[in-house]
Scaffold this motif. Sequence first.
Motif, short mmCIF file in Angstrom:
data_model
loop_
_atom_site.label_atom_id
_atom_site.label_comp_id
_atom_site.label_asym_id
_atom_site.label_seq_id
_atom_site.Cartn_x
_atom_site.Cartn_y
_atom_site.Cartn_z
N LEU A 174 0.11 59.91 -3.82
CA LEU A 174 -1.28 60.08 -4.25
C LEU A 174 -1.50 59.59 -5.68
O LEU A 174 -2.55 59.01 -5.99
CB LEU A 174 -1.70 61.54 -4.12
N ILE A 175 -0.52 59.80 -6.54
CA ILE A 175 -0.61 59.29 -7.91
C ILE A 175 -0.72 57.76 -7.88
O ILE A 175 -1.56 57.16 -8.57
CB ILE A 175 0.59 59.74 -8.76
N TYR A 176 0.10 57.11 -7.04
CA TYR A 176 0.06 55.65 -6.96
C TYR A 176 -1.22 55.15 -6.30
O TYR A 176 -1.74 54.09 -6.68
CB TYR A 176 1.28 55.11 -6.24
N LEU A 177 -1.73 55.92 -5.36
CA LEU A 177 -3.01 55.55 -4.74
C LEU A 177 -4.12 55.60 -5.78
O LEU A 177 -4.95 54.68 -5.86
CB LEU A 177 -3.33 56.48 -3.56
N ALA A 178 -4.15 56.64 -6.60
CA ALA A 178 -5.15 56.74 -7.65
C ALA A 178 -5.01 55.60 -8.66
O ALA A 178 -6.01 55.01 -9.10
CB ALA A 178 -5.03 58.10 -8.36
N LEU A 179 -3.77 55.28 -9.01
CA LEU A 179 -3.52 54.18 -9.93
C LEU A 179 -4.01 52.85 -9.33
O LEU A 179 -4.60 52.02 -10.04
CB LEU A 179 -2.03 54.10 -10.25
N ALA A 180 -3.79 52.65 -8.04
CA ALA A 180 -4.23 51.42 -7.38
C ALA A 180 -5.76 51.33 -7.36
O ALA A 180 -6.32 50.24 -7.59
CB ALA A 180 -3.68 51.37 -5.95
N VAL A 181 -6.44 52.44 -7.12
CA VAL A 181 -7.90 52.43 -7.10
C VAL A 181 -8.45 52.11 -8.49
O VAL A 181 -9.35 51.27 -8.64
CB VAL A 181 -8.44 53.78 -6.57
N VAL A 182 -7.91 52.75 -9.51
CA VAL A 182 -8.36 52.49 -10.89
C VAL A 182 -8.10 51.04 -11.27
O VAL A 182 -8.96 50.37 -11.87
CB VAL A 182 -7.67 53.46 -11.88
N THR A 183 -6.95 50.52 -10.91
CA THR A 183 -6.62 49.12 -11.21
C THR A 183 -7.58 48.18 -10.49
O THR A 183 -8.06 47.21 -11.08
CB THR A 183 -5.17 48.81 -10.80
N ASN A 184 -7.86 48.45 -9.24
CA ASN A 184 -8.76 47.60 -8.47
C ASN A 184 -10.17 47.62 -9.04
O ASN A 184 -10.84 46.58 -9.08
CB ASN A 184 -8.78 48.03 -7.00
N LEU A 185 -10.62 48.77 -9.51
CA LEU A 185 -11.96 48.87 -10.07
C LEU A 185 -12.08 48.18 -11.44
O LEU A 185 -13.15 47.71 -11.81
CB LEU A 185 -12.38 50.33 -10.19
N SER A 186 -10.99 48.12 -12.19
CA SER A 186 -11.06 47.56 -13.54
C SER A 186 -10.48 46.15 -13.64
O SER A 186 -10.49 45.58 -14.74
CB SER A 186 -10.33 48.47 -14.52
N LYS A 187 -10.04 45.58 -12.54
CA LYS A 187 -9.36 44.28 -12.64
C LYS A 187 -10.27 43.16 -13.11
O LYS A 187 -9.86 42.32 -13.90
CB LYS A 187 -8.68 43.90 -11.33
N GLU A 188 -11.51 43.13 -12.65
CA GLU A 188 -12.42 42.04 -13.05
C GLU A 188 -12.76 42.11 -14.53
O GLU A 188 -12.82 41.10 -15.21
CB GLU A 188 -13.71 42.09 -12.22
N LYS A 189 -12.98 43.32 -15.03
CA LYS A 189 -13.45 43.46 -16.41
C LYS A 189 -12.33 43.35 -17.43
O LYS A 189 -12.51 42.75 -18.49
CB LYS A 189 -14.15 44.81 -16.56
N TYR A 190 -11.17 43.89 -17.14
CA TYR A 190 -10.11 43.96 -18.15
C TYR A 190 -8.86 43.16 -17.80
O TYR A 190 -8.39 42.36 -18.59
CB TYR A 190 -9.70 45.43 -18.38
N ILE A 191 -8.32 43.37 -16.62
CA ILE A 191 -7.00 42.84 -16.29
C ILE A 191 -7.01 41.32 -16.16
O ILE A 191 -6.16 40.63 -16.74
CB ILE A 191 -6.45 43.51 -15.02
N ASN A 192 -7.96 40.76 -15.40
CA ASN A 192 -8.00 39.30 -15.21
C ASN A 192 -8.19 38.57 -16.54
O ASN A 192 -7.54 37.56 -16.79
CB ASN A 192 -9.11 38.92 -14.24
N LYS A 193 -9.07 39.09 -17.39
CA LYS A 193 -9.31 38.45 -18.70
C LYS A 193 -8.04 38.47 -19.55
O LYS A 193 -7.68 37.47 -20.16
CB LYS A 193 -10.45 39.16 -19.42
N PHE A 194 -7.37 39.61 -19.57
CA PHE A 194 -6.13 39.72 -20.34
C PHE A 194 -5.08 38.73 -19.83
O PHE A 194 -4.44 38.02 -20.62
CB PHE A 194 -5.58 41.14 -20.27
N LEU A 195 -4.90 38.66 -18.51
CA LEU A 195 -3.89 37.75 -17.95
C LEU A 195 -4.24 36.29 -18.20
O LEU A 195 -3.36 35.48 -18.50
CB LEU A 195 -3.72 38.02 -16.45
#
Length: 119
Positions: A84-105
């Motif tokens: 469940l911890i990893y599921l929550a982490l995956a959901v948060v990552t998926n929701l923030s990927k466009e705004k933060y993660i993709n730009k950083f990468l």
Amino acid sequence: MPESQDQKQAPDIVSLIKEYISTKVELTRLTAIDKLTVLVSSMITGAVVVVAMLLTFLFASITLALFLGEVLNSYAAGFGIVALIYLALAVVTNLSKEKYINKFLQDFMVKKIFNKGEK
């Protein structure tokens, strides 16, 4: 009949231009090789670091699940909580990927390719 100054300079200019072009081609080739070797070596060392981190993460996850299983007297519950911890982490990552993660990468890869901040 003696050669004029213009006729003497023309072959010199042509040979200089040929030498310049040859040098420019060689410089471009060496620059490309340098960038490629930096990129490949960075990818290899990055892959080794990622594998080590994944193994550490895997064993830490198993350790946490076993610990929670001991505390809750149910290994299934311990592993379920970790899942469940990893599921929550995956959901948060998926929701923030466009705004933060993709730009950083993208910024990170551009800096690596163009060697900004190095040398």
